[in-house]
Design an enzyme around this catalytic site. Structure first.
Site, PDB file in Angstrom:
ATOM      1  CE1 TYR A  28       0.123   2.733   3.734  1.00 10.70           C
ATOM      2  CE2 TYR A  28       1.300   0.720   4.258  1.00 10.70           C
ATOM      3  CZ  TYR A  28       1.023   2.048   4.513  1.00 10.70           C
ATOM      4  OH  TYR A  28       1.667   2.692   5.545  1.00 10.70           O
ATOM      5  CE  LYS A  45      -2.789   6.223   5.337  1.00  9.75           C
ATOM      6  NZ  LYS A  45      -2.872   6.757   6.713  1.00  9.75           N
ATOM      7  CD  GLU A  46      -1.689   8.910  -5.419  1.00  9.39           C
ATOM      8  OE1 GLU A  46      -0.615   8.452  -5.851  1.00  9.39           O
ATOM      9  OE2 GLU A  46      -2.660   9.125  -6.149  1.00  9.39           O
ATOM     10  CE  LYS A  61      -5.564  13.981  -9.424  1.00  7.82           C
ATOM     11  NZ  LYS A  61      -6.762  13.147  -9.616  1.00  7.82           N
TER      12      LYS A  61
END
Length: 155
Positions: A64, A66-67, A79
């Site tokens: 996993y 997180k961004e 973006k």
């Protein structure tokens, strides 16, 4: 050590239509459907500052990460997101950023197609330099294929 990879593909839809997928959470939703175990919005509404947790299917090299969405420029159609926890940061990377750019196709006078470019930029500690070989643009190329199919089927 710093590095980058990029890939650009033509999409047979107008630039604004492509940005509605690539510049929003829709691109992440397509990833969740296709290659992820799950995707959770931890904070935010899809705009700058949004944090998502990306969980990969069992057997992936990374479980996993997180961004955080750091740039969403609707005028320039750019973006950017950076990993802020887990994933590559756990194996010696100090920066892992993905940039998506949706641009006019200057070779198409009808404006019925555009170009989508995805760039990965990364930095890693010298002692982890061998891990640079783990960076690949291939999952994003696969995602672009599915996103483009989604765009074409919704036309």
């Amino acid at each position: 050590m710093f590095g980058s990879l990029s890939e650009e593909v033509e999409v047979k839809v107008a630039v604004d239509e492509a940005w509605q997928v690539y510049g929003t959470m829709k691109f992440a939703d397509i990833a969740a459907e296709v290659i992820l175990e799950r995707l959770d919005v931890i904070e935010g509404d899809g705009g700058v500052g949004t944090i998502i947790k990306v969980t990969f299917k069992p057997g992936s090299e990374i479980s996993y990460y997180k961004e955080k969405f750091t740039i969403i420029d609707n005028e320039k159609r750019v973006k950017e997101a950076e990993i802020i926890e887990g994933g590559y940061l756990d194996i010696g990377f100090t920066l892992y950023r993905v940039r998506i750019e949706v641009k006019d196709n200057t070779n198409d006078n009808t404006r019925s197609s555009c170009l989508v470019k995805i760039t990965i930029e990364y930095e890693l500690k010298e002692e982890a330099a061998a891990n640079a070989s783990l960076v690949t643009i291939e999952p994003y190329v696969v995602l672009m294929k599915f996103a483009n199919e989604h765009l074409l089927s919704s036309n």
